[in-house]
Write a protein that holds these residues in place. Structure first.
Motif, short mmCIF file in Angstrom:
data_model
loop_
_atom_site.label_atom_id
_atom_site.label_comp_id
_atom_site.label_asym_id
_atom_site.label_seq_id
_atom_site.Cartn_x
_atom_site.Cartn_y
_atom_site.Cartn_z
N TYR A 47 14.17 4.69 -0.70
CA TYR A 47 13.95 3.54 0.31
C TYR A 47 13.53 3.71 1.49
N HIS A 48 12.75 2.96 2.12
CA HIS A 48 11.84 3.16 3.29
C HIS A 48 12.07 1.96 4.42
N VAL A 49 12.61 2.31 5.53
CA VAL A 49 13.03 1.33 6.64
C VAL A 49 12.09 1.58 7.83
N HIS A 50 12.09 0.64 8.70
CA HIS A 50 11.24 0.50 10.04
C HIS A 50 12.30 0.49 11.04
N THR A 51 13.34 1.52 11.47
CA THR A 51 14.08 1.36 12.60
C THR A 51 13.51 1.62 13.92
N GLY A 67 5.85 6.88 14.64
CA GLY A 67 5.71 5.50 15.34
C GLY A 67 5.97 4.44 13.85
N HIS A 68 6.29 4.79 12.93
CA HIS A 68 6.48 4.00 11.93
C HIS A 68 7.74 3.75 11.00
N GLY A 69 8.28 4.87 10.40
CA GLY A 69 9.90 4.74 10.05
C GLY A 69 9.99 5.79 9.10
N ALA A 81 0.94 -1.14 0.18
CA ALA A 81 -0.03 0.15 0.02
C ALA A 81 0.83 1.34 -0.08
N GLU A 82 1.98 0.94 0.49
CA GLU A 82 3.04 2.34 0.59
C GLU A 82 3.52 2.52 -0.83
N THR A 83 3.29 1.92 -1.71
CA THR A 83 3.85 2.09 -2.94
C THR A 83 3.41 3.54 -3.42
#
Ligand SMILES: [Zn+2]
Length: 223
Positions: free
Chosen positions: A102-106, A176-178, A83-85
């Motif tokens: 680039y998307h990361v969840h750190t 709270g996501h990334g 969905a984040e596309t």
């Protein structure tokens, strides 16, 4: 301006990047998504992106989808795009020179974005040499990383995004996501992930030291 990016090369680069981020625990539990714009500068937008729900430490060349501006696959595939596309598409449309998103969840991105910030605010960084890695000329420049409220409504979020991001600051945080970042090449996008993550770790360390008296050991001038 840039030309087409071959799909096979893009997929190879994304597998390697995801593997590196996964190893650092920046893409745990199938989270995050990485993309490279494969269309040329004057062509309709399309990009290759990690398919939804894949283990980022064990991606194979079949774990990707090629999507268009609406985030939907442009070829027959059994995979779903995340969905984040839509957020990737929004970045490519607003930041014309972005070649990779680039998307990361750190843990650090989620922690900091929840630390007393509300939607519409930013996290400010200045005075650190590593800021130059974001493309700044000097460490003595202020950078404000936008923070947006997290939502499961990616369509609305993708419509808000162009009003909050700018060319000069390659990134934004979802609370709270990334972290999302981008670059003029996959190399630059990877570097920006690493720089932001350094800045987050620095800021968290700084917050932990607040109120702690400076140790005399730090002030030693030797004998
Ligand atoms: Zn995410």
């Amino acid at each position: 301006m840039y030309s087409k990016f071959p799909h096979t090369e893009a997929i190879f680069i994304l597998i390697e990047a995801a593997n590196g981020f996964y190893t650092k625990n920046w893409m745990p539990g199938t989270s995050g998504n990485l993309s490279i714009r494969t269309s040329g500068a004057n062509e309709p937008l399309n990009f290759v992106i990690t398919a939804s729900g894949k283990d980022k430490g064990a991606l194979t060349p079949s774990d990707f989808v090629i999507v268009g501006v609406d985030g939907a696959p442009i070829e027959d595939t059994e995979h779903k795009s995340s969905a984040e596309t839509l957020l990737h598409a929004a970045v490519y449309q607003k930041i014309k020179e972005a070649r990779a998103v680039y998307h990361v969840h750190t843990v650090q991105a989620a922690l900091l974005s929840n630390y007393g910030l509300t939607d519409g605010e930013s996290i400010r960084f200045r005075g650190l040499e590593m800021l130059k890695g974001l493309g700044l000329d000097t460490h003595d420049t202020e950078v404000e990383l936008p923070v947006l409220e997290n939502s499961q409504d990616m369509l609305t979020l993708s419509q808000q995004l162009p009003h909050r991001i700018h060319r000069k600051v390659p990134g934004f945080l979802l609370k709270g996501h990334g972290l999302y970042t981008w670059g003029a090449s996959p190399f630059h996008a990877k570097r920006h992930i690493e720089i932001w993550q350094y800045l987050f770790e620095y800021r968290l360390g700084e917050l932990m030291l607040q109120g702690v008296p400076s140790s005399p050991a730090l002030h030693s001038v030797g004998s």
